[in-house]
Design a protein around this motif. Structure first.
Motif: not given
Length: 593
Positions: A89-116
């Protein structure tokens, strides 16, 4: 019948509920999906705006990127998150990115990076915020067209849920109101339909109970009006037919109850179904004791039962005469015919009985009368012919013989004249062709006149005569007919009483009646002969009465004359002891005219 409109209403309400529920659910889902689609498009639009507003330099400076995202989008309802291709997480409008976990496996993110894909969308629970959200992601490309990051926009489903819940509430209220009004209209329609049906059913039930005066009074239209009119027409027709049937039954009942012939209906099981009063009188048994019994119970006659059985077996009409002996001996003319229904099927037999006992007895009496008249006439006529022929053959020249024969001829002529006169008299009396000349008379004086007429015969036989005590016994009668009665009875007493016997005559006033009695010590009458002594030409002592000049019609004439005066005659007699005749006259005769 009330359950009928309830069933219709219940079925209608259930169907209405299912339709409204299905329609409401479909509309709600459609609106819900449309709203979600709109939110999804809005999130995509917001993601596109973020992609355009974020320059390429910001991605190399994460703190600066976070600062800009917080500054630009911190006040939005939409949460904006920027994620690199490694899921950080590089930036977030509500929370501290440093405290947020990795979002690589989120469905909407996989659709962008994995499924193009051009964008990714998913609904799932936020691990950071702790509630369910809608996520939409857009790719961010570098100068080579490679995906270097993803911009994700998200919105809480709580907001969507509130809108959807409000939508469901509004639809529920609308559907409830529609259900209420539709239900009221449906129940009213059901009642409008079933009320005429209930009324028709009520009239039909009254028709079943034989009350044909009821009519369908509710005004209807269309097919129900035709049904109501048809029911009213049916009721009128049934009422008319039942009145006609009742009138015919009354006529038939009147005929059966008043006809002199006995009628009995027997079914195929040989049991009695119907008898009329004349049949009851003939067989001496009441109808209630006969209905349902075997036909042998009627008359207890084997011959009659045989004829009924034969008609039941052969299905033919039978006409015969039968003798029955219960409750008394009778001669019956029997006519038996099959009883069939409107389809021609045999249902039993009808037995009609005519009591011809009196007819047969009268025929027998008529036959005997003709024979007796012929015999009685033949005797004097034969004597007249015989003695006349003897005289013609020469006996008339012998004065003594001629005188003897002429006397016999005279006596026989007188006897013949007396016989013819008696026959004419009894014929007139029986035909009620002899009017009475009524007057108030004294019976004692009439008795004295009659005794004076036969005094010579009394003296000749030396009979002792006892007369009624002197006094008046007055009543209404025909003097000449009364003299005939007294003379006949006194002459019979003289004829059948031996010389030296006694004869007693009495007359007494008994209030409303006058009693006349003549008693003798003659030969008497056997008990078996007493019922027949008033028959024409019946003689107890045939030889003696004929030799004495009697015609055999005296007592028959007496009986008819007594009855013409509305009186009664009674006989008491014992052979060898004597006879007693008692006549009762009413003091006043019924005068007509």
């Amino acid at each position: 019948m009330n359950r009928f409109w309830l069933r219709i209403s219940s079925f209608f309400l259930l169907l209405l509920f299912l339709v409204l529920a299905g329609l409401g659910f479909s509309v709600a889902k459609l609106v819900e999906n449309s709203y979600k689609d709109m939110v999804e498009r809005q999130l995509l639009h917001d993601a596109d705006m973020v992609v355009k507003s974020v320059g390429g330099s910001l991605f190399s400076n994460a703190p600066h990127l976070q600062e800009r995202i917080r500054e630009w989008y911190g006040g939005w309802d939409v949460r904006v998150t920027i994620i690199d291709k490694n899921g950080k997480v590089l930036a977030d409008s509500s929370e501290d990115p440093e405290k947020m976990e990795n979002h690589r496996n989120r469905p909407e993110i996989r659709a962008i990076f994995d499924d193009k894909k051009e964008y990714g969308m998913a609904l799932h629970r936020s691990q950071t915020l702790g509630y369910k959200m809608m996520y939409v992601a857009r790719p961010v490309y570098d100068e080579n067209g490679e995906t270097k990051a993803a911009v994700r926009t998200a919105i809480s489903l709580k907001e969507i849920g509130k809108v959807v819940d409000q939508l469901w509430l509004n639809l529920a209220i609308a559907m409830g109101i529609a259900f209420l009004f539709s239900g009221i209209i449906g129940i009213a329609m059901a009642r409008g339909i079933t009320r005429p049906v209930e009324e028709i059913t009520r009239v039909a039930k009254t028709l079943v109970k034989k009350d044909y005066s009821q009519r369908v009074a509710i005004r209807t239209k269309g097919e129900l009006k035709e049904l109501s009119d048809a029911m009213n027409l049916l009721a009128e027709s049934l009422q008319s037919q039942m009145e006609e049937i009742y009138e015919n039954q009354q006529r038939l009942s009147g005929i059966l109850n008043n006809m002199a012939s006995g009628v009995m209906l027997t079914d195929l099981n040989h049991r009695i179904v119907l008898v009329n009063p004349a049949m009851e009188n003939m067989i001496g048994i009441k109808a209630k004791d006969l209905i349902g019994k075997f036909h042998i119970a009627a008359g207890k006659s084997f011959g009659l039962s045989q004829l009924i059985n034969r008609s039941l077996t052969e299905g033919k009409s039978i006409h015969e005469e039968v003798h029955v002996y219960f409750p008394k001996e009778r001669i019956l003319d029997v006519y038996i015919a099959p009883h069939v229904n409107i389809h021609g099927e045999r249902k039993g037999v009808i037995t009609v009985l005519h009591d011809i006992t009196n007819i047969r007895r009268l025929e027998k009496m008529r036959s005997e009368f003709v024979a007796n008249v012929s015999h009685e006439l033949k005797t004097p006529v034969t004597s007249l012919i015989g003695f006349t022929e003897t005289l013609l053959d020469g006996a008339m020249y012998d004065e003594e013989v001629a005188k003897k024969f002429l006397k016999i001829i005279h006596d026989e002529s007188v006897r013949l004249n007396r016989l013819i006169s008696d026959i004419l008299l009894i014929s007139k009396v029986e035909q009620e062709g002899l009017p009475l000349k009524l007057e108030e008379i004294d019976m004692v004086s009439v008795i004295e006149e009659c005794v004076d007429t036969v005094q010579e015969e009394l003296t000749k036989k030396q009979l002792q005569l006892s007369m009624p005590e002197r006094g008046e016994v007055r009543f209404e009668a025909d003097r000449d007919r009364l003299k005939q009665i007294i003379l006949n009875l006194v002459s019979n007493a003289i004829m059948y009483t031996p010389p030296g016997g006694k004869i007693r005559i009495d007359a007494a006033d008994r209030g409303e009646e006058v009693h006349f009695v003549i008693e003798d010590t003659g030969i008497g009458i056997a008990k078996k002969d007493i019922p027949r002594i008033f028959e024409r030409f019946y003689r107890v002592d045939k030889a003696r009465s004929r030799n004495s000049g009697g015609t055999g019609l005296g007592l028959a004439i007496v009986k008819h004359l007594v009855e013409s005066h509305h009186g009664k005659i009674h006989v008491e007699s014992e052979p060898g002891v004597g006879s007693k005749f008692t006549i009762v006259f009413p003091k006043k005769q019924n005068r007509i005219g």
